[in-house]
Enzyme design. Sequence first.
Site, short mmCIF file in Angstrom:
data_model
loop_
_atom_site.label_atom_id
_atom_site.label_comp_id
_atom_site.label_asym_id
_atom_site.label_seq_id
_atom_site.Cartn_x
_atom_site.Cartn_y
_atom_site.Cartn_z
N SER A 70 0.84 -1.20 0.00
CA SER A 70 0.00 0.00 0.00
C SER A 70 0.87 1.25 0.00
O SER A 70 0.56 2.24 -0.67
CB SER A 70 -0.92 0.01 1.23
OG SER A 70 -1.80 -1.08 1.20
N SER A 109 -4.37 1.91 4.54
CA SER A 109 -4.18 0.66 5.27
C SER A 109 -5.44 -0.17 5.05
O SER A 109 -6.53 0.28 5.38
CB SER A 109 -3.95 0.90 6.76
OG SER A 109 -4.08 -0.31 7.50
N GLY A 110 -5.27 -1.36 4.50
CA GLY A 110 -6.44 -2.20 4.26
C GLY A 110 -7.22 -2.46 5.53
O GLY A 110 -8.44 -2.29 5.57
N SER A 111 -6.54 -2.85 6.58
CA SER A 111 -7.20 -3.14 7.86
C SER A 111 -7.59 -1.88 8.61
O SER A 111 -8.50 -1.90 9.44
CB SER A 111 -6.28 -3.99 8.74
OG SER A 111 -5.13 -3.24 9.11
N GLY A 112 -6.86 -0.80 8.36
CA GLY A 112 -7.07 0.42 9.12
C GLY A 112 -6.46 0.36 10.50
O GLY A 112 -6.72 1.23 11.34
N THR A 113 -5.62 -0.67 10.73
CA THR A 113 -5.01 -0.83 12.05
C THR A 113 -3.49 -0.92 11.98
O THR A 113 -2.85 -1.13 13.03
CB THR A 113 -5.53 -2.12 12.73
OG1 THR A 113 -5.20 -3.26 11.92
CG2 THR A 113 -7.04 -2.06 12.92
N THR A 114 -2.90 -0.76 10.81
CA THR A 114 -1.44 -0.83 10.69
C THR A 114 -0.81 0.19 11.64
O THR A 114 -1.07 1.39 11.54
CB THR A 114 -1.01 -0.53 9.24
OG1 THR A 114 -1.72 -1.41 8.36
CG2 THR A 114 0.48 -0.72 9.06
N GLU A 174 -4.82 -3.24 -2.90
CA GLU A 174 -3.72 -2.46 -3.46
C GLU A 174 -3.96 -2.11 -4.92
O GLU A 174 -3.64 -1.00 -5.36
CB GLU A 174 -2.43 -3.26 -3.29
CG GLU A 174 -2.04 -3.44 -1.83
CD GLU A 174 -1.48 -4.83 -1.52
OE1 GLU A 174 -1.26 -5.11 -0.33
OE2 GLU A 174 -1.27 -5.61 -2.46
#
Length: 207
Positions: A70, A109-114, A174
């Site tokens: 990303s 961030s795909g998860s939103g938690t990186t 991505e």
Amino acid sequence: MTALKGQTVNPTTDAPAIAPATESDVLRNISLVRDEITNTAAKLDARELAGLAAHLSQGGRVFVAGAGRSGLVLRMAAMRLMHLGLTVHIAGDTTTPAITSGDLLLVASGSGTTSGVVKSAETAAKAGARIAAFTTNPDSPLAGLADALVIIPAAQKTDHGSSVSRQYSGSLFEQVLFLATEAIFQSLWDNTDEPAEDLWLRHANLE
């Protein structure tokens, strides 16, 4: 481990033997990737994309922060924004200055938690900067910090059993992130009177 014809196997690894891909394999997966990108991109919210583009048009410096693949996509977006004449910095580079009020942090961030990406957003928020984010998860910490949010309805990279995508580990997120950032760049450029030749004058000449 038995090596396939023409293949060297490293006995110090646990990597499985990989059979060569056939033409039909490649064609089948070109269709798979194309169709998944098309279907997911069609679900993007144009209002969210336009809202993020509006933040890029407000002036101020743009800071870009992302991890892994990303982050690589956002680096490509940063180059295009630089071509438009924006002042763009990549978080973590040694010459990147402090972010301040009036600046924009662009993150994904795909998860939103990186952890590193969320930390960058928290730092930007404390400094009074605006935050524009791409994620799959509208309930994530990153989404909660965003002033402009684009949800990409793709599988998260750890969701290996997802019915959303047959591709591996976040690839669809991505791919559509790249498409979304390219569409935003193209839309911003369309609203200028600068020809491609002028944008190209800003391209790096110390490569």
